[in-house]
Enzyme design. Structure first.
Site, PDB file in Angstrom:
ATOM      1  N   TYR A   2      -7.283  15.561  -1.289  1.00  0.00           N
ATOM      2  CA  TYR A   2      -5.851  15.860  -1.219  1.00  0.00           C
ATOM      3  C   TYR A   2      -5.326  16.500  -2.500  1.00  0.00           C
ATOM      4  O   TYR A   2      -4.300  17.173  -2.479  1.00  0.00           O
ATOM      5  CB  TYR A   2      -5.044  14.589  -0.935  1.00  0.00           C
ATOM      6  CG  TYR A   2      -5.263  14.019   0.441  1.00  0.00           C
ATOM      7  CD1 TYR A   2      -5.097  14.809   1.575  1.00  0.00           C
ATOM      8  CD2 TYR A   2      -5.643  12.694   0.615  1.00  0.00           C
ATOM      9  CE1 TYR A   2      -5.298  14.288   2.840  1.00  0.00           C
ATOM     10  CE2 TYR A   2      -5.836  12.164   1.874  1.00  0.00           C
ATOM     11  CZ  TYR A   2      -5.668  12.955   2.980  1.00  0.00           C
ATOM     12  OH  TYR A   2      -5.870  12.441   4.234  1.00  0.00           O
ATOM     13  N   TRP A  26     -12.761   4.810   1.045  1.00  0.00           N
ATOM     14  CA  TRP A  26     -12.028   4.938   2.299  1.00  0.00           C
ATOM     15  C   TRP A  26     -12.789   5.883   3.207  1.00  0.00           C
ATOM     16  O   TRP A  26     -12.876   7.057   2.913  1.00  0.00           O
ATOM     17  CB  TRP A  26     -10.616   5.490   2.026  1.00  0.00           C
ATOM     18  CG  TRP A  26      -9.733   5.399   3.234  1.00  0.00           C
ATOM     19  CD1 TRP A  26      -9.519   6.377   4.175  1.00  0.00           C
ATOM     20  CD2 TRP A  26      -8.961   4.282   3.652  1.00  0.00           C
ATOM     21  NE1 TRP A  26      -8.662   5.932   5.149  1.00  0.00           N
ATOM     22  CE2 TRP A  26      -8.299   4.644   4.848  1.00  0.00           C
ATOM     23  CE3 TRP A  26      -8.749   2.996   3.138  1.00  0.00           C
ATOM     24  CZ2 TRP A  26      -7.455   3.770   5.529  1.00  0.00           C
ATOM     25  CZ3 TRP A  26      -7.905   2.140   3.813  1.00  0.00           C
ATOM     26  CH2 TRP A  26      -7.265   2.536   4.997  1.00  0.00           C
ATOM     27  N   ASN A  60       0.842  -1.188   0.000  1.00  0.00           N
ATOM     28  CA  ASN A  60       0.000   0.000   0.000  1.00  0.00           C
ATOM     29  C   ASN A  60       0.881   1.242   0.000  1.00  0.00           C
ATOM     30  O   ASN A  60       1.691   1.445   0.922  1.00  0.00           O
ATOM     31  CB  ASN A  60      -0.903   0.033   1.233  1.00  0.00           C
ATOM     32  CG  ASN A  60      -1.737   1.309   1.296  1.00  0.00           C
ATOM     33  OD1 ASN A  60      -2.728   1.446   0.577  1.00  0.00           O
ATOM     34  ND2 ASN A  60      -1.337   2.261   2.131  1.00  0.00           N
ATOM     35  N   GLU A  61       0.760   2.055  -1.041  1.00  0.00           N
ATOM     36  CA  GLU A  61       1.394   3.377  -1.139  1.00  0.00           C
ATOM     37  C   GLU A  61       2.881   3.354  -0.810  1.00  0.00           C
ATOM     38  O   GLU A  61       3.388   4.253  -0.123  1.00  0.00           O
ATOM     39  CB  GLU A  61       0.669   4.386  -0.244  1.00  0.00           C
ATOM     40  CG  GLU A  61      -0.742   4.703  -0.709  1.00  0.00           C
ATOM     41  CD  GLU A  61      -1.351   5.908  -0.002  1.00  0.00           C
ATOM     42  OE1 GLU A  61      -0.677   6.494   0.874  1.00  0.00           O
ATOM     43  OE2 GLU A  61      -2.494   6.272  -0.322  1.00  0.00           O
ATOM     44  N   LYS A  69     -12.563   9.942   7.752  1.00  0.00           N
ATOM     45  CA  LYS A  69     -13.087   9.668   6.415  1.00  0.00           C
ATOM     46  C   LYS A  69     -14.143   8.571   6.405  1.00  0.00           C
ATOM     47  O   LYS A  69     -14.695   8.242   5.348  1.00  0.00           O
ATOM     48  CB  LYS A  69     -11.950   9.288   5.462  1.00  0.00           C
ATOM     49  CG  LYS A  69     -10.947  10.393   5.189  1.00  0.00           C
ATOM     50  CD  LYS A  69      -9.933   9.963   4.130  1.00  0.00           C
ATOM     51  CE  LYS A  69      -8.853  11.012   3.937  1.00  0.00           C
ATOM     52  NZ  LYS A  69      -7.956  11.108   5.108  1.00  0.00           N
ATOM     53  N   ASN A 126      -4.952   4.557  -5.154  1.00  0.00           N
ATOM     54  CA  ASN A 126      -5.495   5.399  -4.083  1.00  0.00           C
ATOM     55  C   ASN A 126      -5.514   6.840  -4.579  1.00  0.00           C
ATOM     56  O   ASN A 126      -4.467   7.486  -4.668  1.00  0.00           O
ATOM     57  CB  ASN A 126      -4.614   5.306  -2.836  1.00  0.00           C
ATOM     58  CG  ASN A 126      -4.600   3.920  -2.215  1.00  0.00           C
ATOM     59  OD1 ASN A 126      -5.351   3.034  -2.614  1.00  0.00           O
ATOM     60  ND2 ASN A 126      -3.751   3.726  -1.219  1.00  0.00           N
TER      61      ASN A 126
END
Length: 689
Positions: free
Chosen positions: A482, A562, A422-423, A583, A476
């Site tokens: 963002y 999310w 993830n990321e 969120k 994502n």
């Protein structure tokens, strides 16, 4: 209470009871109760290091008394400040042994590095936050009173993923601990703490299914033991539908038993439509007696991903949309039980999810069982997040976490993909060494399980080579939060599909923060996502725009918002609560469903929905405003202070009216018309000049 809210209340209660009833009888990894004893009670604990605490005669009388599951961060890990305790803690418990058996301690989850001692003897260490682990403690025990001492440390370790993450790492023994009492011969509990039984779906079609079942056998004596392994498949009514017997000779080092089983005209596991489950019971016989037994779920299904048409289950297109889930709870952290898992599942099902990404780590085995039973398609992953240390120790620990994830959950039919990262940031120079671990992990996943696909959640630019290592990929993207605007979704998605038209692409995260105590109509994007201003109405706009774009692009294999629930991230200081990622579409305590929850429920379910937005915007300004309603009714009529503002059709379940609210109390009533029936919602606002 309105009839629609009565209906919703009934549905939630029914769903919760159904889930709870379906989950009864699910023992640890399928073992019989007479061999598996949960030893959660009677522990003593101290949140500090105690160098002599491993010794059997250590005096722990001043320590705290508690029962498991337990975490020491349930309060300081959720209050903000990024200063929650990360360090060692000790647990001790006495254990009386009266029978000559083989004994194993199984831990369902502990964070982060766990050392286990029995009567002062070190019997094993586990490095990792979420997977189960199991140690043979037979040689360290004696008849009578024994002392178990466990040191758990949730500090950051350079070799243990994740090195960082946007959530709290709750230290402690936060899942159950089991004492397994086994005979000399049986199914091994120490093959990476898996069930010891692996059901490989060789080929499944509408009219037949071929399986290979491998059983890991153990033998605790110093000579071979002859026996049988008996495999029986039962349908949902308990009727035997297939069986096989393997004659075995088990050496002291253990061995594998393998059976090939064929079923004609299987009843397929079809997601939310029909999550049909068989049971596989594996019995080991020695000297004519059954000496061990394991029960595992079997959901027969086949699936594929298509770059143009998305996800297919059992040969049919299956829209895959759902949520991400974190496992923590307000004032409990990760130390939760079956009731909390059941409630989470009921809420997720209520909203109409067909899939779920269990982020960012291995979740409780019980929750995977709930996904099996309720038909949620699962993306399962382990904790490789943000950063990679290019050291052999880190690589080994990452591979261990992946291996444990796959082996422990191999038989859950709900899981169709394994997440590799993830990321993770790989740098701008595109140095292949930066992502060599991802290549190794994906290869390892294929070796362990060639029936499922690998995937990842990336935040890298389109062209980054690391995006295209796994079989399928997802991104994502937080457009409108963002980066960018809520209106950027169509162009951004189309650019991505055009760049890789032959690859299967999904959306693994999207959304926005929201406080149920902050409101604005019309809603504007906050100046900064990290600010204290997170109006609930803006979260709704973000989700409306995203889903509108997703629903028009069938090539997206899956979308996962999310997050389903608010969760703890102690380093955050935004919205209305320090230490909170807000969120979620449901509050951290699971008591309030935010407006956006009803947007998805209206789009994803056939349950009649009618929900007036901004009901918590009270008091609110008088004057001209827009009133928004989420509904899946054919038409909706709005009344304000007794006057009809007319019926109107909606777009993607969104209905709006221009209205004027007067100073004082204003009453709004929405009436939805569907299949000859009416449903309504009501709210009163106090309005000020």
């Amino acid at each position: 209470m309105s009839n629609i809210r009565l209906f919703i209340s009934f549905l939630i209660t029914f769903c919760f009871i159904t889930v709870a009833q379906a989950s009864r009888g699910v023992a640890y990894i399928g073992r019989e109760k007479d061999t598996d004893t949960v030893i959660d009670d009677g522990w003593r604990f101290i949140r500090t290091d105690a160098p002599l605490a491993a010794q059997a005669d250590f005096d722990d009388s001043s320590w705290q008394k508690l029962n498991l599951p337990h975490t020491w961060n349930n309060y300081d890990g959720q209050d903000g400040g990024n200063n929650y305790y990360r360090g060692p803690g000790w647990y001790r418990r006495h254990l009386k042994i009266s029978k000559s058996k083989n004994y194993f301690l199984r831990f369902d989850g502990a964070a982060t590095v766990t050392d286990v001692y029995v009567n002062g003897q070190h019997v094993g260490q586990h490095r990792g936050n979420w997977s189960a682990f199991c140690f043979d403690i037979t040689s360290a025990l004696h008849h009578g009173d024994n002392v178990i001492a466990i040191r758990v440390d949730n500090s950051r370790f350079d070799d243990v993923p994740p090195l960082s993450g946007d959530f709290t790492v709750f230290g402690g023994l936060y899942r159950d601990v089991h004492l397994l009492t086994l005979g000399d011969v049986g199914i091994s509990p120490t093959d990476d703490a898996s069930p010891g039984v692996y059901i490989h779906q060789d080929k499944v079609k509408d009219d037949s299914a071929d399986l290979t079942i491998t059983t890991k056998l153990r033998n605790a004596v110093n000579q071979p033991r002859d026996g049988k392994v008996i495999y029986t498949i039962y349908d949902a009514k308990g009727k035997s539908v297939a069986a096989s017997v393997s004659e075995v000779s088990i050496p002291p080092t253990g061995s594998d038993a393998v059976a090939n089983i064929h079923l004609d005209h299987p009843h397929l596991w079809d997601g939310r439509n029909d999550p049909y489950l068989y049971r596989v019971v594996v019995r080991v016989e020695s000297d004519g007696k059954v000496v061990d037994q394991i029960t595992q779920p079997l959901g027969l299904r086949y699936f594929r991903f298509d770059p143009d048409q998305g996800f297919f289950l059992d040969g049919k297109h299956y829209p895959l949309h759902g949520v991400n889930r974190h496992q923590d709870r307000l004032n409990k952290g990760w130390a939760i039980g079956q009731a909390e898992h059941d409630q989470d599942m009921a809420i997720i099902l209520e909203m109409g999810s067909t899939g779920i990404r269990l982020a960012h780590y291995e979740h409780a085995d019980y929750f995977y069982h709930l996904c099996d039973q309720n038909g949620l398609v699962v993306w399962a992953e382990f904790g490789l997040i943000n950063k990679i240390n290019r050291t052999p120790a880190f690589y080994d620990c990452a591979k261990q976490e992946l291996r444990e994830l796959i082996k422990q959950n191999f038989n859950h039919p709900s899981i169709v993909m394994w997440g590799m990262f993830n990321e993770v940031g790989f740098g701008k120079q595109h140095n292949p060494r930066d992502w060599e671990l991802i290549e190794q992990l994906s290869d390892e996943a294929h070796k362990l399980d060639d029936t499922r696909v690998t995937t990842a959640a990336s935040n890298q630019p389109f062209k980054h080579p690391a995006n295209w290592i796994t079989d399928i990929i997802a991104f994502n993207w937080y457009l409108g939060w963002y980066q960018g605007s809520v209106n950027d979704w169509p162009a951004k998605l189309d650019q991505l599909h055009a760049f890789q038209p032959n690859r299967c692409i999904g959306i693994s995260e999207y959304g926005a923060g929201a406080s149920i105590d902050m409101h604005q109509v019309p809603a504007l994007k906050p100046a900064k996502a990290s600010s204290s201003w997170h109006p609930e109405e803006y979260q709704s706009l973000v989700h409306e725009a995203a889903w509108r774009a997703f629903s028009q692009r069938p090539w997206i294999w899956g979308t996962f918002l999310w997050n389903q629930f608010d969760f703890a991230a102690d380093q955050r200081n935004e919205g209305d609560t320090p230490g909170r990622n807000d969120k979620g579409l449901v509050t951290y305590d699971r008591k309030v469903r935010k407006d956006a929850f009803y947007f998805y429920k209206a789009n994803w379910t056939s349950t009649p929905v009618i929900h007036i937005n901004s009901s918590r915007y009270n008091p609110r300004p008088a004057g001209a405003t827009t009133i928004k309603i989420y509904s899946n009714c054919d038409n909706v009529e709005l009344f304000v202070n007794g006057k009809s503002l007319g019926k109107t059709p909606g777009q993607t379940c969104v209905f709006t009216w221009d209205a004027t609210l007067l100073p004082g109390i204003n009453h709004a009533k929405a009436v939805g018309y569907k299949d000859g029936k009416t449903f309504h919602d009501e709210v009163s606002w106090q309005c000020k000049k």
